[in-house]
Scaffold this active site. Structure first.
Site, short mmCIF file in Angstrom:
data_model
loop_
_atom_site.label_atom_id
_atom_site.label_comp_id
_atom_site.label_asym_id
_atom_site.label_seq_id
_atom_site.Cartn_x
_atom_site.Cartn_y
_atom_site.Cartn_z
N GLY A 232 0.84 -1.18 -0.15
CA GLY A 232 0.15 -0.41 -0.02
C GLY A 232 0.97 1.19 -0.22
CB SER A 233 -0.05 4.97 1.01
OG SER A 233 -0.16 4.89 1.96
CD GLU A 252 7.26 -6.16 -2.34
OE1 GLU A 252 7.84 -4.17 -2.98
OE2 GLU A 252 8.26 -6.82 -1.51
CG LEU A 253 6.00 0.50 1.63
CD1 LEU A 253 6.66 1.02 2.59
CD2 LEU A 253 4.16 0.47 2.48
CB CYS A 286 3.56 1.22 -6.73
SG CYS A 286 4.15 -1.16 -7.03
CD GLU A 381 2.60 4.99 -5.27
OE1 GLU A 381 3.32 4.50 -6.55
OE2 GLU A 381 2.56 5.19 -4.19
#
Length: 479
Positions: A232-233, A252-253, A286, A381
């Site tokens: 996520g963020s 996992e960003l 991402c 992002e």
């Protein structure tokens, strides 16, 4: 899902229709209205953790061939239900139908990869102990053992395959787990729960809890959970790590992936790939191509070709339309944020080359240049269908600009110069460098993950299994 009026959640492997109700808007453009899902509360989340902890030893003892059979069953059943699942992705995520079919196919690959790795990723080795005199007469062995119950928290943008990237390795590793999908896109995870319920996994070994984010706190703080895997963020991910205590944390960003295009690149090929990488799934990835640094010798050609290609071949439209390339974003707020960031860049002197407008939840495919390095479109992002172009004159300068980001997930480089490829591999602060390919490209068995604010750890079945296991040593003194 049968004839139920609403989808269940799954607690200890059993469908539950109690609790509150989660409403998932139909984003497909098909006029379907809403889908209703039973919503677990905080108490149910606690029950799921208790069940996972209680089943941990039974799951640990499950023979490898039975874990492989579960993974094989999941791959087969998803393959049989691929069109149904693609339709659900259209509904819950607004994903164009062609992209949705691709995600279902990738889920099948992910489970098949985990099945293969279940037979080898837990293997150990024999270590020589006689490297010093005091080690003579000893033999050392290693093996990998499951870390224990895992909390798996997944995002909205890949509601199937990112669930698979956590669930399949957990099964292969022999870990029990609780899955919390995004409340905006829970349907794919629930169907995967329905498929898991058809298997012989130990009772209580898994749950899929659709709940409000605040009710998921126990998945982060409860000490019975031994590993937290979150996608996520970056803002949320690092806060969860702070709260997680002693448990292992995989993150996992986000990212704002960059591409460098050298003078010797095949510009036409680079243009097609860059457009796909930046606009596929409305840029909600991402590793979406966000920043493109093109050498001044090819900048004008690349810019003109890219703008023409995007205008011609990347139309917006409803998700169910086979011709749609850029579908709706996840909600109005996401589309509004992208539009605001473009407006900010324009106020600072940027020039929109194509696109730039939004219509409700849908944002046009956009190419923009002359964006200040201080603008959000460069530093943050975007998570939308926006490609930012910039020119450079020196290769070292380009690498430095790629590294200027606080993110470091993947980067792309288009060149025929093997020396520059190796230099980029050495110097770029990212999890992977892709040469003559975009950073958005991923094979599901790759070690995937980033550095800096892009996260911790790696996914891909082999690598995730290692993260979900502990190395255990045995030394035998020979008598």
């Amino acid at each position: 899902m049968g004839n139920d009026s609403r989808y269940p959640y799954y607690l200890a492997g059993e469908p539950r229709h109690d609790g509150g109700e989660l409403v998932v808007a139909d984003k497909s453009g098909g006029g379907g209205g809403e889908v209703r899902v039973a919503q677990a509360d905080r108490a149910a989340v606690g029950e799921a953790i208790t069940a996972a902890a209680g089943a941990s030893q039974a799951m640990r003892r499950l023979p490898t061939h039975k874990r492989q059979a579960v993974l094989r069953h999941c791959a087969r059943r998803v393959d049989e239900r691929r069109e149904e699942l693609a339709e659900l992705l259209c509904i819950e995520a607004g994903k164009p139908i062609t992209d949705a079919r691709g995600e279902v196919a990738r889920l099948v690959e992910t489970f098949r990869d985990a099945e293969r790795e279940a037979g080898r990723a837990l293997a150990g080795e024999v270590l020589p102990m006689d490297l010093a005199e005091r080690g003579e007469g000893h033999v050392g062995y290693t093996k990998r053992v499951p870390v224990g119950p895992c909390a798996l928290i997944t995002p909205f943008n890949f509601p199937l395959n990112l669930v698979a990237h956590k669930v399949a390795p957990a099964i292969a590793a022999g870990c029990t787990f609780v899955v919390k999908p995004s409340p905006r896109t829970p349907l794919g995870a629930i169907v995967l729960g329905e498929i898991l319920a058809e298997t012989e996994l130990p009772r209580g070994a898994w749950s899929v809890v659709t709940c409000a984010n605040e009710d998921a706190e126990l998945l982060v703080t409860d000490e019975r959970i031994k590993l937290l895997s979150f996608t996520g963020s970056d803002r949320v991910g690092w806060e969860l790590k702070r709260q997680a205590g002693k448990k292992r944390v995989l993150l996992e960003l986000g990212g704002n992936a960059a591409v460098v295009v050298e003078p010797d690149a095949d510009v036409a090929d680079a243009v097609r790939r860059i457009a796909f990488g930046g606009l596929y799934q409305s840029g909600q990835s991402c590793i979406s191509v966000q920043r493109v640094y093109a050498h001044e010798a090819v900048y004008d050609e690349l810019r003109d070709r890219l703008v023409e290609h995007v205008r011609r071949d990347w139309p917006t439209g409803p998700a169910r339309d086979e011709a749609t390339r850029v579908g709706p974003m996840i909600d109005d707020a996401a589309a509004e944020r992208v539009a605001a960031w473009i407006a900010e860049a324009k106020q600072q002197g940027a020039r929109v080359l194509c696109g730039g407008d939004r219509d409700g939840v849908t944002h046009q495919a956009t190419v923009i240049e002359n964006v200040s390095d201080d603008a959000k479109l460069m530093g943050e992002e975007a998570f939308g269908p926006v490609i930012v172009l910039a020119r450079y004159s020196d290769f070292g300068e380009a690498l430095r600009r790629v590294n200027a980001s606080r993110f470091g997930l993947q980067a792309g480089l288009f060149t025929r110069d093997l020396g520059k490829a190796h230099r980029a591999w050495d110097e770029l602060e990212v999890g992977a460098v892709l040469v003559n390919q975009i950073p958005s490209w991923r094979m599901d068995h790759m070690p995937y993950g980033g550095v800096k604010d892009s996260g911790l750890g790696r996914e891909g079945a082999r690598w995730a299994i290692q993260e979900m296991t502990e190395l255990r040593m045995m030394v035998v003194r020979q008598m």
